[in-house]
Design an enzyme around this catalytic site. Sequence first.
Site, PDB file in Angstrom:
ATOM      1  CG  HIS A 128      -2.297   1.189   1.103  1.00 20.26           C
ATOM      2  ND1 HIS A 128      -2.123   2.004   1.068  1.00 20.26           N
ATOM      3  CD2 HIS A 128      -3.337   0.100   1.257  1.00 20.26           C
ATOM      4  CE1 HIS A 128      -2.844   3.017   0.663  1.00 20.26           C
ATOM      5  NE2 HIS A 128      -3.819   1.991   0.850  1.00 20.26           N
ATOM      6  NE  ARG A 163      -3.241   6.930  -1.846  1.00 16.95           N
ATOM      7  CZ  ARG A 163      -3.553   6.745  -2.692  1.00 16.95           C
ATOM      8  NH1 ARG A 163      -3.255   6.405  -4.184  1.00 16.95           N
ATOM      9  NH2 ARG A 163      -3.399   5.341  -1.822  1.00 16.95           N
TER      10      ARG A 163
END
Length: 512
Positions: free
Chosen positions: A293, A316
């Site tokens: 990740h 994000r």
Amino acid sequence: MSRRKILTLICISLFIALSSILLRQLNFTSSPPSFSFQTKSKAKMSSEAKIAIIVGSGLAGLSAASTLVAKEIHVTLLERSPKPGGNSIKASSGINGAPTKFQPGPPFSDLFFYSDTITSSGVAFSSSSGEDRRREKLVGKLVNESSGCIDWLVKKGVDLRLVAQLGGHSFPRTHRGAGKTPPGFSIVSTLVKELKTSPLFTIQTGCVVTRILKEGGKVDRVEFVCEDGEKKELRGPVIVATGGFAGDANGLLATYRPDLAGYPSTNDARPGSQPLLTEIGAQLLDMAEVQVHPTAFVDPKDLLSPVKFLAAELLRGEGGLLLSDKGRRFVNEMQTRKVVTDAVTALPLGEETPKQWDVQLVLDEGVYKNASSHMDFYIFKGLMHKCALSELGEEALRTVKQYCLASAGEEEDKLGRTYFGHWELKPDEVSGGSVVYVGRVTPAVHFTMGGVVINEKSEVLDASGEKIEGVWAAGEVAGGVHGGNRLGGSSLLECYVFGRIAGSEVVRYLDL
Ligand SMILES: Cc1cc2nc3c(=O)[nH]c(=O)nc-3n(C[C@H](O)[C@H](O)[C@H](O)COP(=O)(O)OP(=O)(O)OC[C@H]3O[C@@H](n4cnc5c(N)ncnc54)[C@H](O)[C@@H]3O)c2cc1C
């Protein structure tokens, strides 16, 4: 990928989405065809003294248990940890579903979940090989059942009304609740609470399954050891829902991805349980496909911890941007995890152990408002802080200004980002005094796409592609659904879909 392949994917996506819509119109989705069985009374009559065994209490195991108990089958769930929930309970961004009533835009406008999944997986799309065909069927199931999944959870009382667009998705489809409880916790606690009210359900925590055993070519029992150290056996068909091996740094991870040695992980240490199944002949695939990740927090108070807290992908998706230590953006933050991670690891590596990079995740007040339950928690934990943009330096100020021009639609984003979530800072408002929220992030080992080979009935396949009688697998322990990259929100979905299918298949098996 060629234009022809992209067109094929879009056609299949359209077909899957339209069939899903049709099923909804026919009112099938809350009880999809693959989960429907004989009448309750027959199941009751024939299920007396029938026990199904589930190994692992994450969402895959719980979904299977819920399906079995609804069909009046006794379930014994064995869980190695003292508490149920596995990694599922930690899930923080949400669970995918499309089409759903919570998605923005006109009803049923999201037709691309299938093509997004295949494209992001990086698996060459061709129906010519049996292997590809099997993967396509798994992805078809995943996508087709996703809308029913959200309905099912919502009917059980899980709040999933907020929807974010995560990296690699071409549409917002990752669902979470509006309150402070993270989606993984809400889902797991709702299911556990409901199961515990059933006299058919037994959970034994602190019990490690050490072997799956066969008789006459069929799996018919497990061997397990609880805290008293005594070896015991339990008879019944077995659903294996033991999760992945991203926390198995010195075991399976070291075997299949020695190059990831020294990376931190978002997962607590835990040995992978795939060997339980390979010992009875199960085939493995994609074991080297490990998801790193791109954004795990580097805690300023515990800089070198090998276990990192995940910075949820939705930060994000809701508009957050990534800056290198020079204050520059270096990647379209809405790309898949693989692309973003590759971009981070191409930056200079720090000298610390574990291996970590120096990247800042930056959010504005608009993102904060839409992710405040997550953000307040990260701020409380000291993983993010609120500050003036000037604290990030001159170059960062210029970069954020540029980003604002793109988010306001005044300029094209040079890195190709087209979706800016709830970022609200306007180009003419940006100054050194603008308020931002910042945390340091680094890539961390997170999820394992590989695992045992299953078919679309969650049956475990051996090296010749034949099902092993009496055993099913679901969730992260299985491989093949995500190929080389999992889309955010699709793991919880996979657990629901293949856990429910496994449960349904065991009902069928016991009723034979
Ligand atoms: C921090 C974090 C955030 C995440 N966020 C998201 C998200 O927002 N959305 C999403 O879709 N996915 C997310 N994921 C991924 C997702 O949570 C997991 O991949 C998924 O839930 C796996 O579920 P599972 O049921 O297969 O396994 P798990 O939930 O890991 O459960 C497996 C269980 O099996 C038990 N077990 C293992 N071996 C044995 C044995 N031999 N005997 C007995 N018990 C055993 C384990 O102790 C564990 O409790 C996240 C993962 C992490 C770590």
